[in-house]
Design a protein around this motif. Structure first.
Motif, PDB file in Angstrom:
ATOM      1  N   LEU A 157       0.830  -1.215   0.000  1.00 54.48           N
ATOM      2  CA  LEU A 157       0.000   0.000   0.000  1.00 54.48           C
ATOM      3  C   LEU A 157       0.863   1.264   0.000  1.00 54.48           C
ATOM      4  CD1 LEU A 157      -2.789  -1.125   2.485  1.00 54.48           C
ATOM      5  CD2 LEU A 157      -3.092  -0.588   0.054  1.00 54.48           C
ATOM      6  N   TYR A 158       1.946   1.252   0.769  1.00 59.73           N
ATOM      7  CA  TYR A 158       2.875   2.383   0.741  1.00 59.73           C
ATOM      8  C   TYR A 158       3.442   2.572  -0.673  1.00 59.73           C
ATOM      9  CZ  TYR A 158       3.029   2.704   5.880  1.00 59.73           C
ATOM     10  OH  TYR A 158       2.715   2.874   7.217  1.00 59.73           O
ATOM     11  N   LEU A 159       3.775   1.447  -1.313  1.00 60.84           N
ATOM     12  CA  LEU A 159       4.320   1.501  -2.667  1.00 60.84           C
ATOM     13  C   LEU A 159       3.286   2.055  -3.645  1.00 60.84           C
ATOM     14  CD1 LEU A 159       6.571   0.800  -4.694  1.00 60.84           C
ATOM     15  CD2 LEU A 159       5.590  -1.505  -4.854  1.00 60.84           C
ATOM     16  N   LEU A 160       2.049   1.598  -3.539  1.00 54.71           N
ATOM     17  CA  LEU A 160       0.983   2.070  -4.421  1.00 54.71           C
ATOM     18  C   LEU A 160       0.693   3.557  -4.206  1.00 54.71           C
ATOM     19  CD1 LEU A 160      -1.568  -0.903  -4.356  1.00 54.71           C
ATOM     20  CD2 LEU A 160      -0.052  -0.205  -6.236  1.00 54.71           C
ATOM     21  N   SER A 161       0.745   3.998  -2.962  1.00 55.79           N
ATOM     22  CA  SER A 161       0.539   5.414  -2.664  1.00 55.79           C
ATOM     23  C   SER A 161       1.629   6.263  -3.318  1.00 55.79           C
ATOM     24  CB  SER A 161       0.537   5.634  -1.155  1.00 55.79           C
ATOM     25  OG  SER A 161       0.439   7.010  -0.849  1.00 55.79           O
ATOM     26  N   THR A 162       2.875   5.788  -3.215  1.00 59.22           N
ATOM     27  CA  THR A 162       3.998   6.492  -3.845  1.00 59.22           C
ATOM     28  C   THR A 162       3.825   6.532  -5.363  1.00 59.22           C
ATOM     29  OG1 THR A 162       5.470   5.710  -2.074  1.00 59.22           O
ATOM     30  CG2 THR A 162       6.513   6.510  -4.090  1.00 59.22           C
ATOM     31  N   TYR A 163       3.410   5.407  -5.932  1.00 58.09           N
ATOM     32  CA  TYR A 163       3.267   5.299  -7.388  1.00 58.09           C
ATOM     33  C   TYR A 163       2.114   6.149  -7.923  1.00 58.09           C
ATOM     34  CZ  TYR A 163       2.580   3.058 -11.952  1.00 58.09           C
ATOM     35  OH  TYR A 163       2.423   2.817 -13.300  1.00 58.09           O
ATOM     36  N   THR A 164       0.959   6.065  -7.269  1.00 61.49           N
ATOM     37  CA  THR A 164      -0.197   6.823  -7.762  1.00 61.49           C
ATOM     38  C   THR A 164       0.034   8.330  -7.664  1.00 61.49           C
ATOM     39  OG1 THR A 164      -1.234   6.566  -5.571  1.00 61.49           O
ATOM     40  CG2 THR A 164      -1.929   5.049  -7.302  1.00 61.49           C
ATOM     41  N   MET A 165       0.851   8.758  -6.712  1.00 64.67           N
ATOM     42  CA  MET A 165       1.149  10.187  -6.594  1.00 64.67           C
ATOM     43  C   MET A 165       1.967  10.686  -7.796  1.00 64.67           C
ATOM     44  SD  MET A 165       0.483  12.811  -4.676  1.00 64.67           S
ATOM     45  CE  MET A 165       0.151  12.350  -2.967  1.00 64.67           C
ATOM     46  N   PHE A 166       2.690   9.778  -8.478  1.00 62.08           N
ATOM     47  CA  PHE A 166       3.421  10.174  -9.689  1.00 62.08           C
ATOM     48  C   PHE A 166       2.487  10.809 -10.718  1.00 62.08           C
ATOM     49  CE2 PHE A 166       6.986   6.762  -9.226  1.00 62.08           C
ATOM     50  CZ  PHE A 166       7.695   7.620  -8.392  1.00 62.08           C
ATOM     51  N   TYR A 200       7.143  17.092  -6.559  1.00 61.76           N
ATOM     52  CA  TYR A 200       6.560  15.793  -6.185  1.00 61.76           C
ATOM     53  C   TYR A 200       6.693  15.559  -4.684  1.00 61.76           C
ATOM     54  CZ  TYR A 200       6.020  10.832  -5.414  1.00 61.76           C
ATOM     55  OH  TYR A 200       5.619   9.627  -4.897  1.00 61.76           O
ATOM     56  N   ALA A 201       7.892  15.796  -4.143  1.00 63.30           N
ATOM     57  CA  ALA A 201       8.126  15.580  -2.713  1.00 63.30           C
ATOM     58  C   ALA A 201       7.238  16.488  -1.872  1.00 63.30           C
ATOM     59  CB  ALA A 201       9.597  15.827  -2.379  1.00 63.30           C
ATOM     60  N   THR A 202       7.059  17.722  -2.328  1.00 62.87           N
ATOM     61  CA  THR A 202       6.248  18.695  -1.585  1.00 62.87           C
ATOM     62  C   THR A 202       4.786  18.281  -1.545  1.00 62.87           C
ATOM     63  OG1 THR A 202       7.749  20.507  -2.183  1.00 62.87           O
ATOM     64  CG2 THR A 202       5.540  21.108  -1.457  1.00 62.87           C
TER      65      THR A 202
END
Length: 341
Positions: A237-246, A303-305
């Motif tokens: 889920l952490y990975l998916l959250s990171t990916y979808t934010m792209f 992206y980080a912000t």
């Protein structure tokens, strides 16, 4: 020193450290262009990433319950979920305060001894650390050239240059550390009986006993496979959250799931920095890391912000709501008449 004054000083130090990290992360950037990037973000994907993150927090709460139940306590998943959110909120004030705060929250709602809960949180942290190490190794194996370049250019190069220029200072520092540790161990050995019998010593021993109860909870899990499954699900889920934010920003929209794995890894290291919620450290390490994938530093910073800002906003809103709920239910329990009165 007055405890309130000490807390205020610590808070100021952490805020100052976070501000310094933010300064270095944003130093020399075009703020008008950065603002334009953030304004043009696709907030549908921001919302999706936020929802996925909240589901991850719920999974963490359910997994925590698995460690608590072998000790004979059965809090509701809703209570542990709220405790986790309040803990994250506390981390925005003081790093590492969240672990104690969420234990204290569950002590209030379910009357579970604080020391035993701390033991379960230690188990959680150990499992998370092992998980992060596995993910780090996996990331390095899959992207060795990029990772080695990033580590050398942004972490090791500066350290090596400073150490080579200050060999004498390094040797003196090592000697002082060794002498300090040796002296502390000698003093403890000579006075260990008095230390154990002191009020502080008894409190520490009681705390360690409670922690040991928490640490043994993992060996008493009814379903270790289920605990492992929820641990894997948490990081997925952490990975998916990171990916979808792209997808929220045009420059990062074409990045792959493998890139998200790298960002999750370095971002987790940034969040572990001793500042409120990884403030500054997360922005710096993620923006630098995305350069390896052809993303301009400013775009990586955007992206980080937006990623860090979304997580922080969710924690502030839902953590605050959880805190209000805790206060209201606490007052209800206090005013509720005893049975038979």
């Amino acid at each position: 020193m007055n405890s309130r004054l000490k807390s205020a000083i610590q808070f100021c130090v952490f805020v100052a450290l976070g501000a310094v990290m933010l300064y270095f992360a944003f130093k020399g950037q075009d703020f008008s262009r950065l603002t334009s990037q953030l304004k043009s973000a696709n907030f549908y994907w921001v919302a999706v990433a936020a929802i996925v993150t909240m589901v991850a927090h719920l999974v963490r709460a359910i997994r925590w319950n698995m460690l608590i139940e072998p000790m004979g306590y059965h809090p509701k998943n809703s209570n542990t979920f709220i405790a986790v959110l309040i803990g994250y909120l506390a981390n925005l004030a003081f790093p590492r305060l969240g672990e104690v705060t969420r234990c204290g929250t569950l002590t209030k709602t379910d009357n579970i001894p604080m020391d035993k809960l701390i033991g379960t949180v230690i188990v959680e942290r150990v499992v998370d650390l092992l998980s992060l190490i596995i993910i780090l190794v996996l990331t390095v194996l899959l992207q060795f050239n990029r990772i080695s370049t990033f580590v050398y250019d942004h972490l090791l190069k500066g350290i090596i240059e400073k150490l080579s220029a200050n060999t004498t200072a390094m040797v003196i520092s090592i000697i002082l550390v060794v002498v300090g540790i040796t002296g502390t161990l000698y003093v403890f050995k000579k006075n260990k009986d008095r230390i154990y019998q002191s009020g502080l010593g008894k409190k520490i021993m009681g705390l360690l006993e409670g922690i040991s109860h928490g640490l043994t909870s993992i060996s008493k899990l009814k379903s270790k496979g289920k605990f492992l499954l929820f641990t894997v699900l948490l990081w997925v889920l952490y990975l998916l959250s990171t990916y979808t934010m792209f997808f929220a920003l045009q420059p990062t929209a074409n990045l792959t799931l493998l890139t998200a794995l790298f960002v999750l890894t370095v971002g987790s290291l940034g969040m572990a920095a001793p500042v409120q919620g990884g403030l500054g450290a997360f922005h710096w390490i993620v923006s630098k890391g995305l350069i390896l994938y052809g993303i301009a530093e400013l775009d990586g910073l955007a992206y980080a912000t937006i990623s860090h800002g979304t997580q922080t906003l969710m924690i502030v809103i839902f953590g605050a709501l959880g805190f209000v709920w805790l206060l209201l239910t606490s007052n209800t329990r206090k005013t509720q008449p005893e049975y038979g009165q």
